[in-house]
Scaffold this motif. Sequence first.
Motif, PDB file in Angstrom:
ATOM      1  N   LEU B 434      28.109  17.414  51.056  1.00  0.00           N
ATOM      2  CA  LEU B 434      27.575  18.630  51.682  1.00  0.00           C
ATOM      3  C   LEU B 434      27.147  18.376  53.121  1.00  0.00           C
ATOM      4  O   LEU B 434      27.428  19.163  54.004  1.00  0.00           O
ATOM      5  N   THR B 435      26.437  17.300  53.360  1.00  0.00           N
ATOM      6  CA  THR B 435      25.971  17.012  54.706  1.00  0.00           C
ATOM      7  C   THR B 435      27.047  16.191  55.394  1.00  0.00           C
ATOM      8  O   THR B 435      27.113  14.982  55.233  1.00  0.00           O
ATOM      9  N   ARG B 436      27.897  16.888  56.129  1.00  0.00           N
ATOM     10  CA  ARG B 436      29.099  16.219  56.615  1.00  0.00           C
ATOM     11  C   ARG B 436      28.826  15.130  57.641  1.00  0.00           C
ATOM     12  O   ARG B 436      29.660  14.279  57.882  1.00  0.00           O
ATOM     13  N   LYS B 437      27.655  15.138  58.235  1.00  0.00           N
ATOM     14  CA  LYS B 437      27.398  14.108  59.240  1.00  0.00           C
ATOM     15  C   LYS B 437      26.989  12.789  58.599  1.00  0.00           C
ATOM     16  O   LYS B 437      26.894  11.783  59.272  1.00  0.00           O
ATOM     17  N   LYS B 492      19.979  19.043  49.104  1.00  0.00           N
ATOM     18  CA  LYS B 492      20.870  20.181  48.863  1.00  0.00           C
ATOM     19  C   LYS B 492      21.429  20.090  47.457  1.00  0.00           C
ATOM     20  O   LYS B 492      21.709  18.999  46.962  1.00  0.00           O
ATOM     21  N   LYS B 559      20.166  30.124  41.430  1.00  0.00           N
ATOM     22  CA  LYS B 559      21.268  30.854  42.064  1.00  0.00           C
ATOM     23  C   LYS B 559      22.188  31.387  40.980  1.00  0.00           C
ATOM     24  O   LYS B 559      22.351  30.753  39.946  1.00  0.00           O
ATOM     25  N   ASN B 563      31.179  33.648  38.574  1.00  0.00           N
ATOM     26  CA  ASN B 563      31.717  34.438  37.477  1.00  0.00           C
ATOM     27  C   ASN B 563      30.668  34.948  36.525  1.00  0.00           C
ATOM     28  O   ASN B 563      30.948  35.240  35.379  1.00  0.00           O
ATOM     29  N   PHE B 565      28.016  37.871  35.556  1.00  0.00           N
ATOM     30  CA  PHE B 565      27.708  39.246  35.929  1.00  0.00           C
ATOM     31  C   PHE B 565      26.246  39.289  36.300  1.00  0.00           C
ATOM     32  O   PHE B 565      25.380  39.119  35.453  1.00  0.00           O
ATOM     33  N   PRO B 578      25.709  47.361  33.821  1.00  0.00           N
ATOM     34  CA  PRO B 578      25.279  46.693  32.583  1.00  0.00           C
ATOM     35  C   PRO B 578      23.807  46.375  32.668  1.00  0.00           C
ATOM     36  O   PRO B 578      23.379  45.266  32.417  1.00  0.00           O
ATOM     37  N   GLY B 662      18.338  35.625  47.451  1.00  0.00           N
ATOM     38  CA  GLY B 662      19.576  34.990  47.014  1.00  0.00           C
ATOM     39  C   GLY B 662      19.524  34.563  45.561  1.00  0.00           C
ATOM     40  O   GLY B 662      20.531  34.188  44.995  1.00  0.00           O
ATOM     41  N   GLU B 750      28.481  55.039  30.419  1.00  0.00           N
ATOM     42  CA  GLU B 750      29.299  54.186  29.580  1.00  0.00           C
ATOM     43  C   GLU B 750      28.796  52.758  29.532  1.00  0.00           C
ATOM     44  O   GLU B 750      29.079  52.010  28.623  1.00  0.00           O
ATOM     45  N   SER B 751      28.031  52.366  30.547  1.00  0.00           N
ATOM     46  CA  SER B 751      27.616  50.976  30.578  1.00  0.00           C
ATOM     47  C   SER B 751      26.465  50.703  29.628  1.00  0.00           C
ATOM     48  O   SER B 751      26.154  49.560  29.363  1.00  0.00           O
ATOM     49  N   ASP B 753      24.619  50.091  26.348  1.00  0.00           N
ATOM     50  CA  ASP B 753      25.238  49.277  25.317  1.00  0.00           C
ATOM     51  C   ASP B 753      24.377  49.191  24.071  1.00  0.00           C
ATOM     52  O   ASP B 753      24.361  48.183  23.411  1.00  0.00           O
TER      53      ASP B 753
END
Lengths: 725, 754
Positions: B434-437, B492, B559, B563, B565, B578, B662, B750-751, B753
């Motif tokens: 992740l930390t490219r440096k 990270k 987080k 994929n 919902f 939903p 987030g 419709e959602s 349930d």
Amino acid sequence: MLGFLQQPVMVTAEVNLNMVALTAVGLLSRLWQLAYPRAVVFDEVYYGQHISFYMKRTFFLDGSGPPFGHMLLALGGYLGGFDGNFLWNRIGAEYSSNVPVWSLRLLPALSGALSVPMAYEIVWELGFSHCAATGAALLLLIENALITQSRLMLLESVLIFFNLLAVLSYLKFCNSQKHRPFSPRWWFWLVLTGVACSCAVGIKYVGVFTYLLVLGIAAVHAWHVIGDQTLSNVRVLCHLLARAAALVVLPVLVYLLFFYIHLLLLCRSGPHDQIMSSAFQASLEGGLARVTQGQPLEVAFGSQVTLKNVFGQPVPCWLHSHQSTYPMIYENGRGSSHQQQVTCYPFKDVNNWWIVKDPGRHQLVVNNPPRPVRHGDVVQLVHGMTTRLLNTHDVAAPLSPHAQEVSCYIDYNISMPPQNLWRLDIVNRESDTDVWKTILSEVRFVHVNTSAILKLSGVPLPDWGFRQLEVVGEKLFRGYHESTVWNVEEHRYGRSQEQKERELELHSPTQVDISRNLSFMARFSELQWRMLTVRSDDSEHKYSSTPLDWVMLDTNIAYWLHPRTSAQIHLLGNVVIWASASLATLVYALLFIWYLLRRRRRVCDLPEDRWLRWVLAGALCAGGWAVNYLPFFLMEKTLFLYHYLPALTFQILLLPVVLEHISDHLCRSQLQRSLFTALVVAWFTSACHVSNMLRPLTYGDRSLSPSELKALRWKDSWDILIRKY
Amino acid sequence: MPPAAGGGLAGSELRPRRGRCGSQAARAASRDVATEAATARSPKRPALPSSRRFEAAGRWALLALVTLTSFASRFHRLDQPPHICWDETHFGKMGSYYINRTFFFDVHPPLGKMLIGLAGYLSGYDGTFLFQKPGDNYEHHSYMGMRGFCAFLGSMLIPLAYLTVLELSRSLSAALLTAALLTFDTGCLTLSQYILLDPILMFFIMAAMLSMVKYNSCANRPFSAPWWFWLSLTGVNLAGALGVKFVGLFIILQVGWNTLSDLWHLFGDLSLSMVTLGKHLTARILCLIVLPLALYIATYAVHFMVLNKSGPGDGFFSSAFQARLSGNNLHNASIPEHLAYGSVITVKNLRMAIGYLHSHRHFYPEGVGARQQQVTTYLHKDYNNLWIIKKHNSNSDPLDPSLPVEFVRHGDIIRLEHKETSRNLHSHYHEAPLTRKHYQVTGYGINGSGDSNDFWRIEVINRKFGNRIKVLRSRIRLIHLITGCVLGSSGKVLPKWGWEQMEVTCTPYLKETLSSIWNVEDHINPKLPNISLEVLQPSFPEIMLESHMVMIRGNNGLKPKDNEFTSKPWHWPVSFAPQGLRFSGANDTDFRVYLLGNPVVWWLNLLSIALYVLSASVFAVAVQRGAHLPVEVEGLSQVLLRGGGQLLFGWMMHYFPFFLMGRVLYFHHYFPAMLFSSMLTGLLWDTLLRLCAWSLASYPLARCVHVLGILSLLLGTAYSFYLFHPLAYGMVGPLAQDPRSPMAGLRWLESWDF
């Protein structure tokens, strides 16, 4: 008669030589040796790709911003006669002779140069002296980071130009509001404000912050107009409507116009087709349109179709099956049905073909006349190559164990009966008897036995599934989600071998020109939505930085290094200007709070008009800085130093304003004033000196020795490239 | 709490309050109310004591009625279902931890769970139930105490909302309407009936709102006893709200904004001297900053005092912290003091909430540096955290009893071998994931034999070369011999392939930051004597800071997965998509409870917000244009603009910030905002109906418009509750998709349930 001849024809022209001089110097600083370096510098590699797409009129999708900025750059290429043939793959690659570097870089450079006189005008319109106005323009002129950014084929300088234009024209509008509302001049500046705002938004989404600021200030001013009881109600209404039309409706229309031109220009299919819906793709020349042209519109029993998932995440893919079966036992010890795998496959393949079969009949060909499939019909889906039926049953899916496995049924003669009936559910139907249409219909397949829904889970299968994507029968979730929706992309009526000749004649299919069916608004909304949601790889870049690094210039970006010498271009600002601009913002904030508190206690240090001027200057400049800077703290994308430049421009405009205020109001005696002036002159000289010292890194025209480079590395965090020999 | 309307108005000398909030508005409105009331009496005119007593009694009776209904609805069938529902599995478990005094870690502050634990303790729950997963039966364990406590606070919401609206609008009918909306909302009801943090949080939010509003009405008598009472009560409730969940911050911001604007108006009053202003300022700082802060810290003090046994949360905290917990192996630790070759150790990063140096049998995926074994940091205690210190040049077993003990010294070149996989800690010139440096750190080699990239120099901060290295106390750095970089953790979170553990890198920048400093925590070496060690106890502020860092990291770590919902904030007000939460049961034979707002109430709320914005802007423009409104309309417009404005602001404060978050969001995050929205609805409809009645005043029966309007709204919500109540009280039978189900006709979206 000839009375008019008795008077001489007079042309009185007032030329502000300040402005002329500033424009000239601005042009000189931005245009000097513009075609050097003749190599791809930093993000040019990225914008260049888009320019080539425009030149070839190939459709592409770019999530970084709306199309107007790219179109402007492409305009430069068009004027320079660029044919789009250049491989933009590496920073530092030498341009071939067909690339008109000068004209490609011309537009950003011009906007950078014109920002200089505009800064002058803004400070002047804010009601400050010519001296302060000249100061602001000079500061913009010698700011190294702005010079670097405008001399290359990048968009920040254009964005800054339109930001400043929006602010300037709003100020001009405001000032003419006092004297002659509804005069042509008034209208001109009002409309220009709206247009400039939408241009700014059209270049980069961050332009929206300046737009909101201008809108906010306009709203406050409009509120004052409402409160002005000398105006009649009708007149107030006219004022409000004019503003709403010019500042809200017009920008939206102009923004749509950008997309209209964009879609008009990019009419050929290209590398990003797959991300878009089938209907969108069919509206482009070549690509899918060539395939789908002339195919039957209505899906009938016996049709051969490919089914594309509408969600398209993580990649667009088609329902697929192949000979391989699910492994008997998975890695984690669960068992499977060991039947034929059903997956979603991101490439066109002969195994993507399915035949829609009527459960009541055995034939796999289309009747004459074709019996179209309607909403609510029960169908079976036969895999074309293996003639096995799409099936799902109460076996946990390989990677999403809460859902059912989907397979192509193989009869192992064990007590596991086929459950291969699916009810067709057209999601975007208009009535309950709608026919299933190619490309246009979005359908769901509801399993008749278990009421599970055929869904792309999007998880890549392990090696036994060839890393194709998992497809499952979703039992729990019955709401609408795009991953459960499929559409027919390629379609032909199935014919058995021996009847080939006859059927060719019989089935003259319903032809439909799909591209006409998709309106501009539909294409616009789909494109805009995809642009906003397209996932960019947010991997960290070597030169990425955080917003905190920007205020005091703790970071830089190496843009380009000469392939042989150590001549190099850096995005590196003038430290003196950056630091003093930040300081000025702080001073402004403190003074503002101080005055505000004292005014509340009825102590007026400033006369009313001065105070209003001071507030407006702060709202535009300090406010412009804040709205262009603070939102970056909430953004999760990769950030670079150049994101700060719009904010910096506003901050620099504030600097002479604060200085003039201090000299006019806080220096009490003549002596203090002279001392302060001397200080300002000394400070400005040092800024010029710094600018001059950093010049080789700005223009990249001179190769410095390692010791000189080391001497320029004033902060440890600056990354200046030193060659090791 | 009596609705202090009569007293506050009649008793005050009515000093004009510079256009600030309640009193003027309230005066105007109450005139309206009063004229309409059967007693028809202006507040200033002395009235018959008997009729006044009668009116006061009526008000009390109404409050009692509202309270009673709300308690009845919340406590009805509270024991159903007798198994764990939804998040009870977490919060019930945490309550048990308090009873068992076991240390644990959670992303929320402790107050809510402490109260749950206390309720359980007082009601005789012994903390022995495991709360393993939703659906587990409670059997003989006493769970009603905890549920009852939550239901009690949940029922209190309605009287609180009632009083708040009464205070803001001075209108009984508005308050009554609000109370009805909330009582009959199935969502609020469901959320109040289980062992959850939400009823506690909402209680504190509403109580803070009420005391703020009350204190605003006392503003004409500063420094009087009620003024102090409501001000400090606001502070107490703020501390409570923040102590339950960090979302409590929103009500703090709202109160803060209210206080600022209040101070601003006082500041502009030239009749007040600077000394008086100073007093005002100090009073607010004391009651709204110092007091809540002290209480908030106090909850943590209790939290750490109660939880003194080692438990599942240990690994999240630093070594020094863990030494406080009895049962942890660092408590009264007895371990070899100096590091020797052959010791098995765990290495912990000194930066907070980073964890132990960890490796496991998984490779970095293709395209991420070299395809070698992953090295990460991990917060939990685990066998994969164990490393063996070896000499760099010999592979002989240092634990061989024939060899003498050799201590590791500052500046030695060592190799760290991962105990479980026998691979060496390794770094090379590849980008970190992740930390490219930075450089990548991997596990390399087979059975301990690798290459020269496995060599690390061990250094102790601020010590001379040649010194031995102490367990726990020494702050060490590991410097890679070949590249010269320093082992550190970037903090990270790695993507899925890295099991969401944290990245370990080798940083070429030799800055001295905590993330590149480590200490040795566990130390096993049979050849060395165990010595009892005094570990430096961290001070209380350090513990506070550390636990907050851990919580913030935990929250940021929530987080949404790919994929998955996830619930989006714009779904919430319409209860669209939903968005119901299944509390219990999925199949048609199960006892099912479904968290879904009463759609009638929610859609009415949504409509009201739009209507409010419209009507408020009409009034605001009229005022700005200098229109002269009749006195009654003036009063109503003040209620609408000021009172309604506060409620709208509350709704926005509790709703809009979620758009910026987030982390994973759930439907139930909307409920605090929903409370504000319902109060706004009550206030708005009452005011609009009064306006209607006023404009029709020339017609006979005009007053009936108001009464009829309110009555029909009340009955409408009550009827919708009758329709939807099975959602909250639980239902058995076929699912609603099934046309045979009694709920089939109610599946409006419709959602849904259920």
